[in-house]
Design an enzyme around this catalytic site. Structure first.
Site, PDB file in Angstrom:
ATOM      1  N   SER A 111      69.465 -61.638 -46.169  1.00 58.96           N
ATOM      2  CA  SER A 111      69.907 -61.759 -47.170  1.00 58.96           C
ATOM      3  C   SER A 111      68.719 -61.682 -47.990  1.00 58.96           C
ATOM      4  O   SER A 111      67.717 -62.553 -47.953  1.00 58.96           O
ATOM      5  CB  SER A 111      70.454 -62.355 -47.468  1.00 58.96           C
ATOM      6  OG  SER A 111      71.918 -62.762 -46.737  1.00 58.96           O
ATOM      7  N   ASN A 137      64.277 -64.494 -52.669  1.00 57.93           N
ATOM      8  CA  ASN A 137      63.644 -65.360 -51.582  1.00 57.93           C
ATOM      9  C   ASN A 137      64.302 -64.193 -50.181  1.00 57.93           C
ATOM     10  O   ASN A 137      65.475 -63.704 -50.622  1.00 57.93           O
ATOM     11  CB  ASN A 137      64.537 -66.228 -51.028  1.00 57.93           C
ATOM     12  CG  ASN A 137      63.722 -67.043 -49.782  1.00 57.93           C
ATOM     13  OD1 ASN A 137      62.966 -66.922 -48.964  1.00 57.93           O
ATOM     14  ND2 ASN A 137      64.696 -67.887 -48.960  1.00 57.93           N
ATOM     15  N   HIS A 144      66.586 -64.128 -46.139  1.00 54.46           N
ATOM     16  CA  HIS A 144      66.490 -65.687 -45.526  1.00 54.46           C
ATOM     17  C   HIS A 144      66.793 -64.418 -43.955  1.00 54.46           C
ATOM     18  O   HIS A 144      67.342 -63.521 -44.448  1.00 54.46           O
ATOM     19  CB  HIS A 144      67.105 -66.534 -45.937  1.00 54.46           C
ATOM     20  CG  HIS A 144      68.129 -67.148 -45.331  1.00 54.46           C
ATOM     21  ND1 HIS A 144      67.282 -68.633 -44.251  1.00 54.46           N
ATOM     22  CD2 HIS A 144      69.223 -67.334 -44.417  1.00 54.46           C
ATOM     23  CE1 HIS A 144      67.837 -68.954 -43.923  1.00 54.46           C
ATOM     24  NE2 HIS A 144      68.940 -69.005 -43.259  1.00 54.46           N
ATOM     25  N   MET A 177      57.396 -71.920 -45.954  1.00 57.00           N
ATOM     26  CA  MET A 177      57.599 -72.883 -45.467  1.00 57.00           C
ATOM     27  C   MET A 177      57.857 -73.823 -46.028  1.00 57.00           C
ATOM     28  O   MET A 177      56.714 -75.456 -45.133  1.00 57.00           O
ATOM     29  CB  MET A 177      57.140 -72.807 -43.311  1.00 57.00           C
ATOM     30  CG  MET A 177      57.415 -71.665 -42.848  1.00 57.00           C
ATOM     31  SD  MET A 177      59.638 -70.852 -42.813  1.00 57.00           S
ATOM     32  CE  MET A 177      60.644 -71.900 -41.787  1.00 57.00           C
ATOM     33  N   ASP A 225      68.463 -72.106 -49.689  1.00 60.86           N
ATOM     34  CA  ASP A 225      69.527 -70.877 -49.639  1.00 60.86           C
ATOM     35  C   ASP A 225      70.945 -70.821 -50.222  1.00 60.86           C
ATOM     36  O   ASP A 225      71.396 -70.261 -49.078  1.00 60.86           O
ATOM     37  CB  ASP A 225      69.279 -71.059 -48.260  1.00 60.86           C
ATOM     38  CG  ASP A 225      67.958 -71.489 -47.346  1.00 60.86           C
ATOM     39  OD1 ASP A 225      67.327 -69.882 -48.363  1.00 60.86           O
ATOM     40  OD2 ASP A 225      68.024 -72.035 -46.099  1.00 60.86           O
TER      41      ASP A 225
HETATM   42  C1  GRF Z   1      61.274 -63.796 -42.134  1.00 58.98           C
HETATM   43  O1  GRF Z   1      62.098 -63.125 -40.945  1.00 58.98           O
HETATM   44  C2  GRF Z   1      62.058 -64.186 -43.666  1.00 58.98           C
HETATM   45  O2  GRF Z   1      63.388 -64.336 -43.035  1.00 58.98           O
HETATM   46  C3  GRF Z   1      61.669 -65.678 -43.078  1.00 58.98           C
HETATM   47  O3  GRF Z   1      60.309 -66.239 -43.010  1.00 58.98           O
HETATM   48  C4  GRF Z   1      60.252 -64.770 -41.305  1.00 58.98           C
HETATM   49  C5  GRF Z   1      59.383 -64.220 -42.950  1.00 58.98           C
HETATM   50  O4  GRF Z   1      58.703 -63.440 -41.833  1.00 58.98           O
HETATM   51  N1  GRF Z   1      62.137 -66.558 -45.164  1.00 58.98           N
HETATM   52  P1  GRF Z   1      56.864 -62.589 -41.603  1.00 58.98           P
HETATM   53  O5  GRF Z   1      56.700 -63.628 -41.963  1.00 58.98           O
HETATM   54  O6  GRF Z   1      57.415 -61.416 -43.333  1.00 58.98           O
HETATM   55  O7  GRF Z   1      56.716 -61.702 -40.444  1.00 58.98           O
END
Ligand code: GRF
Length: 220
Positions: A143, A114, A116, A97, A152
């Site tokens: 994606s 990545n 998303h 994040m 993104d």
């Molecule tokens: C996922 O929904 C991914 O698409 C996004 O962040 C979330 C991570 O989930 N980028 P996790 O920590 O792998 O459960």
């Protein structure tokens, strides 16, 4: 082909949260002669549950607190140093994040993926499931894409599409999208590790062929 398969692709995973995508990747490396080796998992949050998953799997972990740095560039420079100590061929963002600086993205150009939780280019950024429901979309999904300087916005590798049901809530949608994430991310990482997936000048290439703008499409 066999020679290519026998080479290991070292991967560093970056995350900030629960790491269910990391878990899917770990599980995928345990089956079917995987060429993927997760060399390390790095988080900007020392308490991220994803780090615990990595430790449980015997994978090296590091925490680098972004709050200890003055500004994005300084943090990203330290992060690059930490990542490169593991000499990975691929860096995988799995719920990391942080917005990455242009310098960071350029440093890993063509080897930074990545995932998303939307059918990009729809719903870049946060709250994707809420936004898909509010828009009355009949389809939603996730994606995998190469990361470029546009948030993104990099070339798509693979998308999984699911139908939106009348009774769906953001939570139920998120849950079903997550199931798809856990399928397509290990698949894309494996393609890269096998030398089948690359970033070309026009977009993502699979087996030397330019993928469609949506990437490889999986409909459910
Ligand atoms: C996922 O929904 C991914 O698409 C996004 O962040 C979330 C991570 O989930 N980028 P996790 O920590 O792998 O459960």
């Amino acid at each position: 082909m066999q020679e290519r398969m026998s080479q290991t692709c070292d991967v560093v995973v970056l995350l900030s949260g629960t790491g269910s995508n990391l878990q899917a990747l770990i599980d995928s490396t345990r089956t079917g002669n995987s060429p993927v080796r997760i060399a390390a998992v790095i988080s900007n949050r020392a308490d991220a549950y994803g780090l615990q998953r990595a430790r449980d799997a015997g994978i090296d972990t590091r925490a680098l607190d972004h709050k200890a740095f003055e500004g994005r560039e300084a943090f990203d420079a330290a992060l690059i140093e930490l990542i490169d100590a593991f000499n990975p061929k691929l860096v995988v963002l799995a719920g990391f994040m942080r917005i990455l600086s242009a310098g960071f993205v350029r440093h890993y150009q063509g080897r930074l993926l990545n995932i998303h939780p939307s059918l990009l280019p729809k719903y870049k950024g946060l709250h994707t499931h809420e936004r898909a429901l509010e828009a009355g979309d009949t389809e939603h999904g996730c994606s995998v894409h190469f990361v470029t300087e546009e948030l993104d916005g990099g070339p798509l590798v693979v998308q999984a599409v699911i139908p939106v049901e009348l009774q769906d809530s953001p939570q139920s949608l998120a849950q079903r999208v997550h199931v798809q994430e856990h399928l397509i991310y290990p698949m894309a990482v494996r393609w890269f590790a096998e030398g089948r997936l690359a970033l070309g000048e026009q977009g993502a290439l699979l087996d030397g062929q330019l993928l469609a703008a949506s990437g490889h499409l999986i409909r459910n």
